[in-house]
Write a protein that holds these residues in place. Structure first.
Motif, PDB file in Angstrom:
ATOM      1  N   ALA A   8     -11.108  47.877 111.502  1.00  0.00           N
ATOM      2  CA  ALA A   8     -12.013  48.617 110.614  1.00  0.00           C
ATOM      3  C   ALA A   8     -11.559  48.334 109.188  1.00  0.00           C
ATOM      4  O   ALA A   8     -10.364  48.289 108.902  1.00  0.00           O
ATOM      5  N   TYR A   9     -12.514  48.105 108.312  1.00  0.00           N
ATOM      6  CA  TYR A   9     -12.161  47.892 106.900  1.00  0.00           C
ATOM      7  C   TYR A   9     -13.045  48.756 106.037  1.00  0.00           C
ATOM      8  O   TYR A   9     -14.143  49.131 106.408  1.00  0.00           O
ATOM      9  N   ARG A  10     -12.527  49.084 104.888  1.00  0.00           N
ATOM     10  CA  ARG A  10     -13.276  49.895 103.927  1.00  0.00           C
ATOM     11  C   ARG A  10     -13.291  49.161 102.588  1.00  0.00           C
ATOM     12  O   ARG A  10     -13.887  48.122 102.471  1.00  0.00           O
ATOM     13  N   ASP A  11     -12.619  49.685 101.610  1.00  0.00           N
ATOM     14  CA  ASP A  11     -12.568  49.067 100.292  1.00  0.00           C
ATOM     15  C   ASP A  11     -11.172  49.294  99.713  1.00  0.00           C
ATOM     16  O   ASP A  11     -10.369  50.025 100.275  1.00  0.00           O
ATOM     17  N   HIS A  12     -10.917  48.655  98.614  1.00  0.00           N
ATOM     18  CA  HIS A  12      -9.642  48.811  97.922  1.00  0.00           C
ATOM     19  C   HIS A  12      -9.688  50.037  97.018  1.00  0.00           C
ATOM     20  O   HIS A  12     -10.749  50.430  96.554  1.00  0.00           O
ATOM     21  N   THR A  18      -8.427  56.178 101.649  1.00  0.00           N
ATOM     22  CA  THR A  18      -7.880  56.415 102.993  1.00  0.00           C
ATOM     23  C   THR A  18      -7.136  55.198 103.532  1.00  0.00           C
ATOM     24  O   THR A  18      -5.970  55.285 103.853  1.00  0.00           O
ATOM     25  N   PHE A  19      -7.815  54.067 103.666  1.00  0.00           N
ATOM     26  CA  PHE A  19      -7.178  52.833 104.096  1.00  0.00           C
ATOM     27  C   PHE A  19      -8.047  51.649 103.697  1.00  0.00           C
ATOM     28  O   PHE A  19      -9.245  51.800 103.479  1.00  0.00           O
ATOM     29  N   VAL A  20      -7.422  50.480 103.591  1.00  0.00           N
ATOM     30  CA  VAL A  20      -8.188  49.247 103.362  1.00  0.00           C
ATOM     31  C   VAL A  20      -8.597  48.697 104.716  1.00  0.00           C
ATOM     32  O   VAL A  20      -9.760  48.387 104.941  1.00  0.00           O
ATOM     33  N   THR A  21      -7.631  48.577 105.630  1.00  0.00           N
ATOM     34  CA  THR A  21      -7.933  48.172 107.006  1.00  0.00           C
ATOM     35  C   THR A  21      -7.166  49.072 107.969  1.00  0.00           C
ATOM     36  O   THR A  21      -6.129  49.643 107.620  1.00  0.00           O
ATOM     37  N   SER A  22      -7.696  49.150 109.163  1.00  0.00           N
ATOM     38  CA  SER A  22      -7.026  49.860 110.254  1.00  0.00           C
ATOM     39  C   SER A  22      -7.213  49.009 111.506  1.00  0.00           C
ATOM     40  O   SER A  22      -8.344  48.639 111.841  1.00  0.00           O
ATOM     41  N   VAL A  23      -6.113  48.697 112.181  1.00  0.00           N
ATOM     42  CA  VAL A  23      -6.148  47.730 113.287  1.00  0.00           C
ATOM     43  C   VAL A  23      -5.847  48.401 114.618  1.00  0.00           C
ATOM     44  O   VAL A  23      -4.879  49.153 114.740  1.00  0.00           O
ATOM     45  N   GLN A  24      -6.669  48.104 115.609  1.00  0.00           N
ATOM     46  CA  GLN A  24      -6.439  48.479 117.008  1.00  0.00           C
ATOM     47  C   GLN A  24      -6.329  47.163 117.765  1.00  0.00           C
ATOM     48  O   GLN A  24      -7.328  46.457 117.932  1.00  0.00           O
ATOM     49  N   ASP A  25      -5.135  46.803 118.198  1.00  0.00           N
ATOM     50  CA  ASP A  25      -4.949  45.532 118.899  1.00  0.00           C
ATOM     51  C   ASP A  25      -5.710  45.544 120.221  1.00  0.00           C
ATOM     52  O   ASP A  25      -6.188  46.573 120.683  1.00  0.00           O
ATOM     53  N   PHE A  26      -5.804  44.400 120.829  1.00  0.00           N
ATOM     54  CA  PHE A  26      -6.561  44.254 122.066  1.00  0.00           C
ATOM     55  C   PHE A  26      -6.111  45.265 123.106  1.00  0.00           C
ATOM     56  O   PHE A  26      -4.918  45.464 123.324  1.00  0.00           O
ATOM     57  N   SER A  33     -12.783  52.406 122.453  1.00  0.00           N
ATOM     58  CA  SER A  33     -13.796  53.393 122.076  1.00  0.00           C
ATOM     59  C   SER A  33     -13.143  54.655 121.511  1.00  0.00           C
ATOM     60  O   SER A  33     -13.703  55.297 120.623  1.00  0.00           O
ATOM     61  N   GLY A  34     -11.956  54.999 121.979  1.00  0.00           N
ATOM     62  CA  GLY A  34     -11.224  56.126 121.393  1.00  0.00           C
ATOM     63  C   GLY A  34     -10.880  55.865 119.937  1.00  0.00           C
ATOM     64  O   GLY A  34     -10.972  56.763 119.089  1.00  0.00           O
ATOM     65  N   PHE A  35     -10.491  54.630 119.625  1.00  0.00           N
ATOM     66  CA  PHE A  35     -10.201  54.235 118.247  1.00  0.00           C
ATOM     67  C   PHE A  35     -11.464  54.371 117.391  1.00  0.00           C
ATOM     68  O   PHE A  35     -11.425  54.929 116.292  1.00  0.00           O
ATOM     69  N   LEU A  36     -12.580  53.881 117.910  1.00  0.00           N
ATOM     70  CA  LEU A  36     -13.841  53.964 117.169  1.00  0.00           C
ATOM     71  C   LEU A  36     -14.281  55.401 116.927  1.00  0.00           C
ATOM     72  O   LEU A  36     -14.805  55.728 115.862  1.00  0.00           O
ATOM     73  N   GLU A  37     -14.062  56.264 117.901  1.00  0.00           N
ATOM     74  CA  GLU A  37     -14.478  57.659 117.766  1.00  0.00           C
ATOM     75  C   GLU A  37     -13.753  58.378 116.634  1.00  0.00           C
ATOM     76  O   GLU A  37     -14.277  59.332 116.074  1.00  0.00           O
ATOM     77  N   LYS A  38     -12.572  57.903 116.294  1.00  0.00           N
ATOM     78  CA  LYS A  38     -11.800  58.531 115.217  1.00  0.00           C
ATOM     79  C   LYS A  38     -12.234  58.058 113.827  1.00  0.00           C
ATOM     80  O   LYS A  38     -11.812  58.631 112.830  1.00  0.00           O
ATOM     81  N   LEU A  39     -13.061  57.008 113.768  1.00  0.00           N
ATOM     82  CA  LEU A  39     -13.505  56.477 112.477  1.00  0.00           C
ATOM     83  C   LEU A  39     -14.724  57.228 111.974  1.00  0.00           C
ATOM     84  O   LEU A  39     -15.518  57.741 112.752  1.00  0.00           O
ATOM     85  N   PRO A 150     -23.185  62.451 123.588  1.00  0.00           N
ATOM     86  CA  PRO A 150     -23.431  63.755 122.983  1.00  0.00           C
ATOM     87  C   PRO A 150     -22.157  64.532 122.661  1.00  0.00           C
ATOM     88  O   PRO A 150     -22.173  65.444 121.861  1.00  0.00           O
ATOM     89  N   HIS A 151     -21.037  64.140 123.264  1.00  0.00           N
ATOM     90  CA  HIS A 151     -19.770  64.829 123.027  1.00  0.00           C
ATOM     91  C   HIS A 151     -18.917  64.115 121.982  1.00  0.00           C
ATOM     92  O   HIS A 151     -17.772  64.465 121.779  1.00  0.00           O
ATOM     93  N   SER A 152     -19.511  63.111 121.338  1.00  0.00           N
ATOM     94  CA  SER A 152     -18.770  62.316 120.367  1.00  0.00           C
ATOM     95  C   SER A 152     -19.513  62.306 119.037  1.00  0.00           C
ATOM     96  O   SER A 152     -20.727  62.311 118.994  1.00  0.00           O
ATOM     97  N   LYS A 153     -18.749  62.244 117.942  1.00  0.00           N
ATOM     98  CA  LYS A 153     -19.375  62.131 116.630  1.00  0.00           C
ATOM     99  C   LYS A 153     -19.718  60.682 116.300  1.00  0.00           C
ATOM    100  O   LYS A 153     -20.378  60.402 115.318  1.00  0.00           O
ATOM    101  N   PHE A 154     -19.279  59.742 117.129  1.00  0.00           N
ATOM    102  CA  PHE A 154     -19.463  58.319 116.848  1.00  0.00           C
ATOM    103  C   PHE A 154     -20.784  57.823 117.427  1.00  0.00           C
ATOM    104  O   PHE A 154     -21.135  58.132 118.549  1.00  0.00           O
TER     105      PHE A 154
END
Length: 184
Positions: A8-12, A18-26, A33-39, A150-154
């Motif tokens: 996930a990337y945002r901006d500088h 918050t962050f420029v990048t956030s990495v979830q390895d393979f 999907s748990g990683f994505l739900e937190k974004l 329906p149980h997720s904000k993502f």
């Protein structure tokens, strides 16, 4: 076995704090999907984003396996920082697509860009710059629908013509496989 890595990337700063990048390895689908739900997507001070930082982390920080088919999807709606793309300044981290995409090509990562079907001259300029260094596939999303738990904000924007996207990806993999076999 499918494994999913996410960058996930945002901006500088100062546009993003918050962050420029956030990495979830393979990992497996559940972890990804748990990683994505937190974004969450918020704010932003200017249209250019940390695209090059995200691509760099995807190529260098994910643990790509040499003996597998490698697909990288870049989902975006704005270009990265780069005067050559028509934005006001280059990437603050001094990243350049030449090095990133050359490494991507060396690792034989199939590159797919998914972008909205709207006029964005700077985004199109960035994609043209990318094409100087690597073959890539572009999918423009015109109509999207929200898929959500329906149980997720993502939520995920999914193209209504997803079978077309899947077929293009399959054909690309098949082409690469046949091309690699003919070289041996």
């Amino acid at each position: 076995m499918l494994r999913f890595g996410i960058v996930a990337y945002r901006d500088h700063p100062p546009q993003e704090s918050t962050f420029v990048t956030s990495v979830q390895d393979f990992s497996n689908f559940s972890s990804a999907s748990g990683f994505l739900e937190k974004l969450s997507a918020t704010g932003g001070g200017d249209p250019p984003e940390a695209v090059l930082d995200g691509l760099n982390d995807a190529v260098t920080k994910l643990s790509w396996n040499d003996n597998t088919e490698k697909l990288l999807f870049l989902l975006l709606d704005n270009p990265g920082h780069g005067v050559r793309f028509g934005t006001n300044y280059d990437c603050p981290c001094n990243l350049h697509e030449r090095e990133i995409l050359t490494e991507m090509k060396k690792k034989q990562i199939s590159f797919h860009i998914i972008k909205p079907k709207v006029d964005n001259e700077k985004l199109d300029k960035m994609i043209e710059c990318f094409k100087q260094y690597i073959c890539l596939d572009i999918t423009e999303l015109e109509k999207v629908r929200k898929l959500s738990n329906p149980h997720s904000k993502f939520t995920i924007d999914k193209a209504l013509d997803s079978s077309d996207i899947e077929m293009r990806i399959f054909n690309r993999i098949k082409f690469r496989h046949n091309h690699n076999l003919s070289e041996k």
